[in-house]
Write an enzyme that holds these catalytic residues in place. Structure first.
Site, PDB file in Angstrom:
ATOM      1  N   CYS A   2       0.844  -1.176   0.000  1.00  0.00           N
ATOM      2  CA  CYS A   2       0.000   0.000   0.000  1.00  0.00           C
ATOM      3  C   CYS A   2       0.893   1.244   0.000  1.00  0.00           C
ATOM      4  O   CYS A   2       1.890   1.303   0.719  1.00  0.00           O
ATOM      5  CB  CYS A   2      -0.940   0.110   1.194  1.00  0.00           C
ATOM      6  SG  CYS A   2      -2.085  -1.259   1.309  1.00  0.00           S
ATOM      7  N   ARG A  27       3.810  -0.465  -4.827  1.00  0.00           N
ATOM      8  CA  ARG A  27       3.541  -0.954  -3.477  1.00  0.00           C
ATOM      9  C   ARG A  27       2.223  -1.717  -3.379  1.00  0.00           C
ATOM     10  O   ARG A  27       1.896  -2.284  -2.343  1.00  0.00           O
ATOM     11  CB  ARG A  27       3.513   0.214  -2.489  1.00  0.00           C
ATOM     12  CG  ARG A  27       4.814   0.976  -2.414  1.00  0.00           C
ATOM     13  CD  ARG A  27       4.704   2.118  -1.438  1.00  0.00           C
ATOM     14  NE  ARG A  27       4.625   1.640  -0.086  1.00  0.00           N
ATOM     15  CZ  ARG A  27       5.663   1.368   0.693  1.00  0.00           C
ATOM     16  NH1 ARG A  27       6.875   1.540   0.231  1.00  0.00           N
ATOM     17  NH2 ARG A  27       5.510   0.922   1.904  1.00  0.00           N
ATOM     18  N   TRP A  75      -2.742  -2.783  -1.617  1.00  0.00           N
ATOM     19  CA  TRP A  75      -2.504  -4.219  -1.766  1.00  0.00           C
ATOM     20  C   TRP A  75      -3.365  -4.850  -0.678  1.00  0.00           C
ATOM     21  O   TRP A  75      -3.109  -4.683   0.516  1.00  0.00           O
ATOM     22  CB  TRP A  75      -1.029  -4.539  -1.548  1.00  0.00           C
ATOM     23  CG  TRP A  75      -0.685  -5.952  -1.897  1.00  0.00           C
ATOM     24  CD1 TRP A  75      -0.361  -6.435  -3.136  1.00  0.00           C
ATOM     25  CD2 TRP A  75      -0.635  -7.076  -1.013  1.00  0.00           C
ATOM     26  NE1 TRP A  75      -0.115  -7.782  -3.073  1.00  0.00           N
ATOM     27  CE2 TRP A  75      -0.271  -8.210  -1.781  1.00  0.00           C
ATOM     28  CE3 TRP A  75      -0.865  -7.249   0.344  1.00  0.00           C
ATOM     29  CZ2 TRP A  75      -0.126  -9.484  -1.244  1.00  0.00           C
ATOM     30  CZ3 TRP A  75      -0.722  -8.513   0.888  1.00  0.00           C
ATOM     31  CH2 TRP A  75      -0.355  -9.610   0.099  1.00  0.00           C
ATOM     32  N   ASN A 101      -1.627   2.260   5.626  1.00  0.00           N
ATOM     33  CA  ASN A 101      -0.782   1.162   5.166  1.00  0.00           C
ATOM     34  C   ASN A 101      -0.377   0.378   6.400  1.00  0.00           C
ATOM     35  O   ASN A 101       0.162   0.957   7.344  1.00  0.00           O
ATOM     36  CB  ASN A 101       0.462   1.733   4.454  1.00  0.00           C
ATOM     37  CG  ASN A 101       1.532   0.686   4.225  1.00  0.00           C
ATOM     38  OD1 ASN A 101       1.227  -0.497   4.114  1.00  0.00           O
ATOM     39  ND2 ASN A 101       2.778   1.115   4.164  1.00  0.00           N
ATOM     40  N   GLY A 102      -0.667  -0.925   6.398  1.00  0.00           N
ATOM     41  CA  GLY A 102      -0.335  -1.748   7.556  1.00  0.00           C
ATOM     42  C   GLY A 102      -1.492  -2.679   7.875  1.00  0.00           C
ATOM     43  O   GLY A 102      -2.446  -2.801   7.104  1.00  0.00           O
ATOM     44  N   GLU A 470      16.952 -18.090  -8.091  1.00  0.00           N
ATOM     45  CA  GLU A 470      16.534 -16.732  -8.384  1.00  0.00           C
ATOM     46  C   GLU A 470      15.894 -16.652  -9.776  1.00  0.00           C
ATOM     47  O   GLU A 470      14.872 -15.994  -9.980  1.00  0.00           O
ATOM     48  CB  GLU A 470      17.730 -15.765  -8.265  1.00  0.00           C
ATOM     49  CG  GLU A 470      17.501 -14.352  -8.741  1.00  0.00           C
ATOM     50  CD  GLU A 470      16.301 -13.666  -8.103  1.00  0.00           C
ATOM     51  OE1 GLU A 470      15.766 -14.154  -7.100  1.00  0.00           O
ATOM     52  OE2 GLU A 470      15.887 -12.630  -8.649  1.00  0.00           O
ATOM     53  N   LYS A 474      12.074 -15.413 -10.694  1.00  0.00           N
ATOM     54  CA  LYS A 474      11.806 -14.320 -11.632  1.00  0.00           C
ATOM     55  C   LYS A 474      10.812 -14.765 -12.693  1.00  0.00           C
ATOM     56  O   LYS A 474       9.864 -14.062 -13.006  1.00  0.00           O
ATOM     57  CB  LYS A 474      13.132 -13.895 -12.284  1.00  0.00           C
ATOM     58  CG  LYS A 474      13.331 -12.475 -12.619  1.00  0.00           C
ATOM     59  CD  LYS A 474      13.299 -11.497 -11.513  1.00  0.00           C
ATOM     60  CE  LYS A 474      13.407 -12.002 -10.140  1.00  0.00           C
ATOM     61  NZ  LYS A 474      13.337 -11.217  -9.013  1.00  0.00           N
ATOM     62  N   GLU A 477       7.313 -15.260 -11.152  1.00  0.00           N
ATOM     63  CA  GLU A 477       6.726 -13.982 -10.728  1.00  0.00           C
ATOM     64  C   GLU A 477       6.040 -13.236 -11.862  1.00  0.00           C
ATOM     65  O   GLU A 477       4.974 -12.678 -11.673  1.00  0.00           O
ATOM     66  CB  GLU A 477       7.857 -13.052 -10.252  1.00  0.00           C
ATOM     67  CG  GLU A 477       8.022 -12.927  -8.788  1.00  0.00           C
ATOM     68  CD  GLU A 477       9.057 -11.881  -8.425  1.00  0.00           C
ATOM     69  OE1 GLU A 477      10.166 -11.898  -8.980  1.00  0.00           O
ATOM     70  OE2 GLU A 477       8.736 -11.033  -7.574  1.00  0.00           O
ATOM     71  N   HIS A 493      16.771 -37.728  -8.438  1.00  0.00           N
ATOM     72  CA  HIS A 493      16.304 -38.391  -7.212  1.00  0.00           C
ATOM     73  C   HIS A 493      14.794 -38.231  -7.015  1.00  0.00           C
ATOM     74  O   HIS A 493      14.296 -38.354  -5.912  1.00  0.00           O
ATOM     75  CB  HIS A 493      17.074 -37.875  -5.994  1.00  0.00           C
ATOM     76  CG  HIS A 493      18.529 -38.223  -6.046  1.00  0.00           C
ATOM     77  ND1 HIS A 493      18.994 -39.499  -5.870  1.00  0.00           N
ATOM     78  CD2 HIS A 493      19.625 -37.465  -6.314  1.00  0.00           C
ATOM     79  CE1 HIS A 493      20.304 -39.523  -5.994  1.00  0.00           C
ATOM     80  NE2 HIS A 493      20.721 -38.293  -6.276  1.00  0.00           N
ATOM     81  N   LYS A 588       5.745  -4.671  -4.151  1.00  0.00           N
ATOM     82  CA  LYS A 588       7.201  -4.612  -4.029  1.00  0.00           C
ATOM     83  C   LYS A 588       7.671  -4.683  -2.578  1.00  0.00           C
ATOM     84  O   LYS A 588       8.606  -5.381  -2.247  1.00  0.00           O
ATOM     85  CB  LYS A 588       7.705  -3.328  -4.682  1.00  0.00           C
ATOM     86  CG  LYS A 588       9.202  -3.233  -4.652  1.00  0.00           C
ATOM     87  CD  LYS A 588       9.769  -3.037  -6.023  1.00  0.00           C
ATOM     88  CE  LYS A 588      11.239  -3.231  -6.069  1.00  0.00           C
ATOM     89  NZ  LYS A 588      11.595  -4.481  -6.727  1.00  0.00           N
TER      90      LYS A 588
HETATM   91  O1  M6R Z   1      12.587  -5.591   0.031  1.00  0.00           O
HETATM   92  P1  M6R Z   1      13.096  -6.975   0.256  1.00  0.00           P
HETATM   93  O2  M6R Z   1      14.362  -7.237  -0.462  1.00  0.00           O
HETATM   94  O3  M6R Z   1      13.189  -7.351   1.705  1.00  0.00           O
HETATM   95  O4  M6R Z   1      11.995  -7.914  -0.385  1.00  0.00           O
HETATM   96  C1  M6R Z   1      12.073  -9.300  -0.288  1.00  0.00           C
HETATM   97  C2  M6R Z   1      11.144  -9.949  -1.268  1.00  0.00           C
HETATM   98  O5  M6R Z   1       9.831  -9.595  -1.021  1.00  0.00           O
HETATM   99  C3  M6R Z   1      11.497  -9.582  -2.722  1.00  0.00           C
HETATM  100  O6  M6R Z   1      12.822  -9.888  -3.005  1.00  0.00           O
HETATM  101  C4  M6R Z   1      10.584 -10.314  -3.701  1.00  0.00           C
HETATM  102  O7  M6R Z   1      10.858 -11.690  -3.660  1.00  0.00           O
HETATM  103  C5  M6R Z   1      10.725  -9.722  -5.090  1.00  0.00           C
HETATM  104  N1  M6R Z   1       9.422  -9.495  -5.634  1.00  0.00           N
HETATM  105  C6  M6R Z   1      11.450 -10.587  -6.005  1.00  0.00           C
HETATM  106  O8  M6R Z   1      11.476 -10.130  -7.311  1.00  0.00           O
END
Ligand code: M6R
Length: 593
Positions: A2, A27, A75, A101-102, A470, A474, A477, A493, A588
């Protein structure tokens, strides 16, 4: 999660808030809303609906001009994504209007204890705050009504409050969720992130927890919850407006991928003055004195932490454990006698990590955050902070922050070590290798051939396995293809059962010593019909390899190996016409547990 923005001053509040919300949309983007003062009717109009900020921009075209207002991009946590649950929320008489926000954990208890007679128009925890303020304002001065409410809340909040009886003020408060107050010639802007302030404020103050703000057109006062004035220091805003635009690129993600070489160079420039490291020597001393280092993080940052573990263990010979923050916070493992904790977080606001930090502070353990946001809550609360200098990362899918985190972890590992090579040179070569690849990459064509299935695998060994984790995150996501990163030798395995005709398996190979082993694993999946694809460094290359990258220092391969995988995800999402910068269900900055 948010984004909130408020403005009061001598300028067009609607424009400032909408621009701010557009910059903060990373956000959360389930809904967007805005409240502006209407001079004619002497009350606050509210515009809100599910959907993106653009929809709000369209629906507020004819809104009355106002110098004061608040806005929100959501969000969803409590209540469905719909108009009713969108912010701003208001009290029963519409006197108090609020964005939040929260998460308020005890909102149901507060509702039954204080608000059994109130009518609610949403399912949110936020509306309870507005209703409580109104209830207390029947007998208390408005500022006391707000602080009394704040003291009852359990959970997290960054709040902006408007009072229709006094439209010359915005009230704000913060606990755990971030909130920044900006001061400029045209007025006061208050927002979740510095980015919303650029162009409107010259200086900023990042609020501390349990602070309460009263903002007027040309003045802002900050108090603690007992109404004692706080002497807040405002710092100059050094961010550039260009950092928040896409420039020549179609998407922020693509821009941020292309920024990676310059981010690495910036890190070298910031952490070295000629050959002397600029890292606070106390950090290195405290790490050296520890018997074990614990890296805590989430998502992409956790994947950077895994690379950091390898680097620290190999260079500094200190054992390292990497833990998922959300697990560590509630299932703390046995800790060594002299631990040192590194919290890796791009945003510096991740609630799961904050929960860890609260715990670590209780035990008085030394903590270091590695963040992109020096003003963030975690950066301020840890014993030490190292910035990653990636510049604002706006795409929800993290790319340049990962590379920056790995580069900073490499520097930390190097500074802990006997320094047997030239780290500046090694990092500069990695930047060059990425640059060379980006200048001639053909990932778009390559991806079209084979990423047509519902599932996909990345395989690798050692550092390549961690890069594969990673890469898989990606791809899932932003393209919504179910993808797993797998240790190449482990596939046989069990998971090899999932390989069918055409299943894409992407091998990452950057270590000549285990090149042959990973290639054998590729043969095993090929024999079962897999469509294979190889991303390799030149010292491991064979004639038919699809992507060959310039060789870099063996400990820094993650920096370059990850880049083709980022583009692979990008083009897969582009082919499917998905919203690359704002993938579904994500935000984010994850400020809820
Ligand atoms: O702000 P942060 O690095 O603590 O965030 C951690 C994860 O939420 C963040 O890396 C998330 O996995 C991303 N969307 C990955 O692209």
């Amino acid at each position: 999660m948010c984004g909130i923005v408020g403005f009061i001053g001598n300028n067009d509040a609607k424009q400032i808030i909408l621009n701010g919300l557009t910059r903060l949309e990373y956000r959360g983007y389930d809904s967007a809303g805005l409240s502006l003062f209407n001079q004619r009717y002497q009350n606050f109009d509210i515009y809100k609906d599910e959907g993106r900020v653009q929809k709000l921009i369209d629906s507020t075209k004819n809104a009355a001009y106002s110098n004061v207002g608040i806005g929100h991009t959501r969000w969803a946590t409590h209540g469905k994504v719909n108009k009713e649950n969108s912010h701003p929320h208001y009290s029963q008489s519409r006197r108090f209007i609020i964005v939040h926000n929260g998460v308020i954990d005890n909102y149901q208890d507060l509702k039954s204890q204080y608000l059994s007679n109130a009518n609610f128009s949403s399912d949110t925890d936020t509306e309870v705050i507005a209703q409580l303020i109104e209830t207390f304002a029947q007998t208390l001065h408005v500022e006391n009504a707000i602080t009394t409410t704040l003291k009852l809340l359990h959970g997290s909040y960054a709040l902006l409050v408007l009072d229709a009886n006094d439209p010359e003020k915005i009230y704000a408060a913060k606990y755990k969720s971030p909130l920044i107050v900006g001061h400029g010639e045209s007025g006061i802007t208050i927002a979740s992130d510095l980015m919303a302030l650029i162009g409107y404020s010259d200086t900023y103050h990042a609020l501390e927890d349990k602070t309460f703000v009263v903002a007027r057109r040309d003045d802002v006062k900050i108090f603690n919850l007992d109404h004692q004035l706080i002497d807040a220091v405002f710092k100059p805003i050094e961010m550039d407006a260009a950092d928040t635009t896409k420039g020549e690129f179609a998407h922020y993600m693509l821009k941020e991928i292309h920024e990676q070489p310059s981010v690495i160079r910036r890190i070298v420039g910031n952490y070295y003055d000629y050959d002397a490291s600029t890292i606070n020597p106390e950090i290195i001393k405290s790490m050296r004195a520890s018997d074990r280092i614990y890296i805590l993080a989430a998502g992409t940052s956790m994947h950077a932490g895994l690379i950091g573990k390898q680097l620290i263990e190999q260079l500094a010979e200190i054992p390292v454990e990497v833990h998922i923050a959300s697990e560590f916070a509630y299932q703390m493992p046995l800790i060594s006698k002299k631990p040192f904790f590194i919290l890796v977080t791009q945003s510096g606001e991740t609630a799961d990590l904050r929960a860890c930090l609260v715990l670590l502070k209780k035990y008085q353990y030394p903590t270091l955050t590695i963040t992109n946001v020096a003003t963030s809550t975690l950066a301020r609360e840890a014993s030490y902070n190292l910035e990653i200098f990636a510049g604002p990362e706006i795409a929800v899918a993290s790319t340049k922050a990962y590379v920056a985190q790995v580069a900073v972890l490499a520097i930390v590992a190097f500074e802990l070590s006997a320094k047997t090579f030239d780290i500046k040179d090694a990092l500069t070569k990695a930047a060059l290798s990425i640059e060379k690849f980006l200048s001639s990459e053909k990932m778009d064509d390559l991806v079209r051939n084979f990423l047509t299935r519902r599932n996909c695998f990345f395989i690798g060994r050692g550092l390549d396995y961690y890069v594969g984790l990673e890469a898989a995150l990606k791809l899932k996501e932003i393209s919504y293809i179910q993808t797993e990163g797998f240790a190449a030798g482990e596939l046989k395995h069990g998971t090899i059962a999932l390989i069918e005709d055409g299943t894409p398996v992407i091998a990452l190979i950057s270590n000549p010593e285990i090149n042959g082993n990973t290639r054998s694993n590729l043969k095993e999946v090929q024999a079962r019909g897999a469509y294979t694809f190889k991303i390799v460094t030149s010292d491991c290359a064979q004639p038919d390899d699809e992507v060959v990258l310039d060789q870099v220092h063996p400990l820094l391969t993650a920096l370059v190996m990850v880049v083709p995988t980022q583009l692979l995800a990008y083009y897969a999402a582009l082919d499917r016409s998905y919203d690359i910068d704002k993938p579904r269900n994500l935000a984010k900055s994850v400020t809820v547990e």
